[in-house]
Design a protein around this motif. Sequence first.
Motif, PDB file in Angstrom:
ATOM      1  N   THR A  91      -0.371  11.734   3.845  1.00 37.95           N
ATOM      2  CA  THR A  91       0.726  12.357   4.586  1.00 37.95           C
ATOM      3  C   THR A  91       1.669  11.320   5.219  1.00 37.95           C
ATOM      4  O   THR A  91       2.523  11.679   6.031  1.00 37.95           O
ATOM      5  CB  THR A  91       0.163  13.255   5.697  1.00 37.95           C
ATOM      6  N   ALA A  92       1.472  10.025   4.889  1.00 36.16           N
ATOM      7  CA  ALA A  92       2.316   8.984   5.477  1.00 36.16           C
ATOM      8  C   ALA A  92       3.791   9.299   5.208  1.00 36.16           C
ATOM      9  O   ALA A  92       4.190   9.645   4.090  1.00 36.16           O
ATOM     10  CB  ALA A  92       1.944   7.630   4.901  1.00 36.16           C
ATOM     11  N   ASP A  93       4.594   9.145   6.262  1.00 35.48           N
ATOM     12  CA  ASP A  93       6.012   9.497   6.165  1.00 35.48           C
ATOM     13  C   ASP A  93       6.766   8.527   5.257  1.00 35.48           C
ATOM     14  O   ASP A  93       6.516   7.320   5.246  1.00 35.48           O
ATOM     15  CB  ASP A  93       6.627   9.497   7.562  1.00 35.48           C
TER      16      ASP A  93
ATOM     17  N   CYS B 231     -18.402  -4.090   6.119  1.00 34.60           N
ATOM     18  CA  CYS B 231     -17.413  -3.824   5.077  1.00 34.60           C
ATOM     19  C   CYS B 231     -16.437  -2.760   5.581  1.00 34.60           C
ATOM     20  O   CYS B 231     -16.855  -1.653   5.953  1.00 34.60           O
ATOM     21  CB  CYS B 231     -18.092  -3.342   3.793  1.00 34.60           C
ATOM     22  N   PHE B 232     -15.153  -3.108   5.632  1.00 33.25           N
ATOM     23  CA  PHE B 232     -14.096  -2.205   6.093  1.00 33.25           C
ATOM     24  C   PHE B 232     -13.394  -1.586   4.885  1.00 33.25           C
ATOM     25  O   PHE B 232     -13.030  -2.299   3.934  1.00 33.25           O
ATOM     26  CB  PHE B 232     -13.051  -2.979   6.898  1.00 33.25           C
ATOM     27  N   GLU B 233     -13.181  -0.300   4.960  1.00 29.64           N
ATOM     28  CA  GLU B 233     -12.360   0.407   3.975  1.00 29.64           C
ATOM     29  C   GLU B 233     -11.150   0.979   4.706  1.00 29.64           C
ATOM     30  O   GLU B 233     -11.292   1.771   5.630  1.00 29.64           O
ATOM     31  CB  GLU B 233     -13.144   1.537   3.312  1.00 29.64           C
ATOM     32  N   ILE B 234      -9.946   0.576   4.298  1.00 31.96           N
ATOM     33  CA  ILE B 234      -8.703   1.043   4.901  1.00 31.96           C
ATOM     34  C   ILE B 234      -7.995   1.965   3.913  1.00 31.96           C
ATOM     35  O   ILE B 234      -7.846   1.639   2.735  1.00 31.96           O
ATOM     36  CB  ILE B 234      -7.766  -0.140   5.242  1.00 31.96           C
TER      37      ILE B 234
ATOM     38  N   MET C  41       0.831  -1.195   0.000  1.00 33.66           N
ATOM     39  CA  MET C  41       0.000   0.000   0.000  1.00 33.66           C
ATOM     40  C   MET C  41       0.868   1.248   0.000  1.00 33.66           C
ATOM     41  O   MET C  41       1.938   1.299   0.602  1.00 33.66           O
ATOM     42  CB  MET C  41      -0.943   0.019   1.207  1.00 33.66           C
ATOM     43  N   SER C  42       0.374   2.270  -0.686  1.00 31.50           N
ATOM     44  CA  SER C  42       1.077   3.541  -0.814  1.00 31.50           C
ATOM     45  C   SER C  42       0.179   4.661  -0.312  1.00 31.50           C
ATOM     46  O   SER C  42      -1.035   4.471  -0.160  1.00 31.50           O
ATOM     47  CB  SER C  42       1.443   3.801  -2.286  1.00 31.50           C
ATOM     48  N   PRO C  43       0.726   5.841  -0.046  1.00 30.47           N
ATOM     49  CA  PRO C  43      -0.106   6.958   0.400  1.00 30.47           C
ATOM     50  C   PRO C  43      -1.288   7.202  -0.544  1.00 30.47           C
ATOM     51  O   PRO C  43      -1.121   7.289  -1.768  1.00 30.47           O
ATOM     52  CB  PRO C  43       0.867   8.141   0.396  1.00 30.47           C
ATOM     53  N   GLY C  44      -2.495   7.253   0.059  1.00 34.51           N
ATOM     54  CA  GLY C  44      -3.701   7.501  -0.713  1.00 34.51           C
ATOM     55  C   GLY C  44      -4.401   6.259  -1.225  1.00 34.51           C
ATOM     56  O   GLY C  44      -5.541   6.353  -1.701  1.00 34.51           O
ATOM     57  N   SER C  45      -3.770   5.086  -1.130  1.00 28.28           N
ATOM     58  CA  SER C  45      -4.404   3.877  -1.669  1.00 28.28           C
ATOM     59  C   SER C  45      -5.475   3.350  -0.722  1.00 28.28           C
ATOM     60  O   SER C  45      -5.451   3.596   0.492  1.00 28.28           O
ATOM     61  CB  SER C  45      -3.358   2.799  -1.941  1.00 28.28           C
ATOM     62  N   LEU C  46      -6.443   2.607  -1.278  1.00 28.02           N
ATOM     63  CA  LEU C  46      -7.581   2.076  -0.536  1.00 28.02           C
ATOM     64  C   LEU C  46      -7.559   0.553  -0.560  1.00 28.02           C
ATOM     65  O   LEU C  46      -7.038  -0.053  -1.490  1.00 28.02           O
ATOM     66  CB  LEU C  46      -8.902   2.560  -1.147  1.00 28.02           C
ATOM     67  N   ASN C  47      -8.184  -0.040   0.458  1.00 28.13           N
ATOM     68  CA  ASN C  47      -8.311  -1.488   0.493  1.00 28.13           C
ATOM     69  C   ASN C  47      -9.598  -1.863   1.201  1.00 28.13           C
ATOM     70  O   ASN C  47     -10.023  -1.155   2.129  1.00 28.13           O
ATOM     71  CB  ASN C  47      -7.120  -2.103   1.214  1.00 28.13           C
ATOM     72  N   TYR C  48     -10.208  -2.987   0.793  1.00 28.82           N
ATOM     73  CA  TYR C  48     -11.506  -3.391   1.327  1.00 28.82           C
ATOM     74  C   TYR C  48     -11.487  -4.855   1.777  1.00 28.82           C
ATOM     75  O   TYR C  48     -10.834  -5.698   1.160  1.00 28.82           O
ATOM     76  CB  TYR C  48     -12.607  -3.207   0.264  1.00 28.82           C
ATOM     77  N   ALA C  49     -12.233  -5.118   2.829  1.00 25.09           N
ATOM     78  CA  ALA C  49     -12.427  -6.498   3.285  1.00 25.09           C
ATOM     79  C   ALA C  49     -13.683  -6.541   4.143  1.00 25.09           C
ATOM     80  O   ALA C  49     -14.071  -5.545   4.769  1.00 25.09           O
ATOM     81  CB  ALA C  49     -11.228  -7.001   4.080  1.00 25.09           C
ATOM     82  N   SER C  50     -14.296  -7.717   4.167  1.00 25.31           N
ATOM     83  CA  SER C  50     -15.553  -7.856   4.919  1.00 25.31           C
ATOM     84  C   SER C  50     -15.430  -8.920   5.995  1.00 25.31           C
ATOM     85  O   SER C  50     -14.580  -9.819   5.934  1.00 25.31           O
ATOM     86  CB  SER C  50     -16.698  -8.226   3.970  1.00 25.31           C
ATOM     87  N   ILE C  51     -16.315  -8.816   6.963  1.00 30.86           N
ATOM     88  CA  ILE C  51     -16.530  -9.876   7.941  1.00 30.86           C
ATOM     89  C   ILE C  51     -18.018  -9.910   8.260  1.00 30.86           C
ATOM     90  O   ILE C  51     -18.650  -8.854   8.417  1.00 30.86           O
ATOM     91  CB  ILE C  51     -15.675  -9.691   9.205  1.00 30.86           C
ATOM     92  N   TRP C  52     -18.553 -11.118   8.300  1.00 31.18           N
ATOM     93  CA  TRP C  52     -19.960 -11.305   8.602  1.00 31.18           C
ATOM     94  C   TRP C  52     -20.069 -11.906  10.000  1.00 31.18           C
ATOM     95  O   TRP C  52     -19.301 -12.804  10.367  1.00 31.18           O
ATOM     96  CB  TRP C  52     -20.629 -12.249   7.595  1.00 31.18           C
ATOM     97  N   VAL C  53     -21.058 -11.431  10.758  1.00 35.77           N
ATOM     98  CA  VAL C  53     -21.239 -11.898  12.134  1.00 35.77           C
ATOM     99  C   VAL C  53     -22.706 -12.265  12.338  1.00 35.77           C
ATOM    100  O   VAL C  53     -23.611 -11.535  11.906  1.00 35.77           O
ATOM    101  CB  VAL C  53     -20.833 -10.808  13.155  1.00 35.77           C
TER     102      VAL C  53
ATOM    103  N   PHE D 281      -2.762   4.905   8.917  1.00 38.47           N
ATOM    104  CA  PHE D 281      -3.985   4.443   8.259  1.00 38.47           C
ATOM    105  C   PHE D 281      -5.230   5.041   8.909  1.00 38.47           C
ATOM    106  O   PHE D 281      -5.295   5.227  10.123  1.00 38.47           O
ATOM    107  CB  PHE D 281      -4.095   2.913   8.319  1.00 38.47           C
ATOM    108  N   ASP D 282      -6.210   5.322   8.076  1.00 37.52           N
ATOM    109  CA  ASP D 282      -7.556   5.668   8.518  1.00 37.52           C
ATOM    110  C   ASP D 282      -8.506   4.597   8.000  1.00 37.52           C
ATOM    111  O   ASP D 282      -8.156   3.799   7.109  1.00 37.52           O
ATOM    112  CB  ASP D 282      -7.987   7.032   7.967  1.00 37.52           C
ATOM    113  N   TYR D 283      -9.730   4.606   8.544  1.00 38.39           N
ATOM    114  CA  TYR D 283     -10.699   3.625   8.051  1.00 38.39           C
ATOM    115  C   TYR D 283     -12.126   4.112   8.264  1.00 38.39           C
ATOM    116  O   TYR D 283     -12.379   5.091   8.975  1.00 38.39           O
ATOM    117  CB  TYR D 283     -10.478   2.268   8.719  1.00 38.39           C
TER     118      TYR D 283
END
Length: 218
Positions: free
Chosen positions: A196-198, A188-191, A92-104, A134-136
């Motif tokens: 501004t990551a160093d 659904c999680f968005e990371i 992952m690089s600054p500004g990139s997005l990623n998704y994953a899910s979990i069902w409960v 990271f933010d989410y």
Amino acid sequence: MTGQAPAGHFRMRPRRTPRAILLRLRALLAGGLVLGVGATMTLAAWNDSEFSTGTFSASSFALQSSTDSGGAWQEHGTSATAATMSFDATGMSPGSLNYASIWVRTTSGSLSGTLALQGGQLVQGGNAGLFAAFDYRVVRYTSGSCDASQFGEAASYIVGTSSSKVALGTAGSSTAVAASAGTPVRFCFEITMKTTADNSLQGTNSGAVWEIKGTSDS
């Protein structure tokens, strides 16, 4: 005859003194008391009783989760046995997005309840600087894939909003979960890596673990 009264005479009864009369009266009273007690002790009442009994059992509340669209359900009750969400998060690089899910969902026979997403915690051995980079945000969704299309203005946000993201350690809101293995709650999680990551974080590794805390309705 010696000891007999002469003819025509009567034997006089001994005169009772007041003391003798008192003693006799006390004796009569005492006898009356004894009789009275005896009469009381002979009284009786019939008795009967009824008894009832009952048995009690406790309800149960238990959760299980799946990371492959509900295909395989298991319990992941500790951080050591946490389910691994399928982020494609390598490189992952600054500004990139990623998704994953979990069902409960609840287990069969469980009560209904609520789920509360706790703030993410840095995994042991992870790079704290990268964790902070990271933010989410998280939504609850009902259909489709876990991707950018789930994060519109009308989405049901658990963490963040349609226009804002928060740090990984931020807790989310609560949401209901059905009883007895009913319809699962889909998260659904968005990371996002901050822009501004160093630069010094290149090549480092980190991770987060989230607890989804369930509470029964009754």
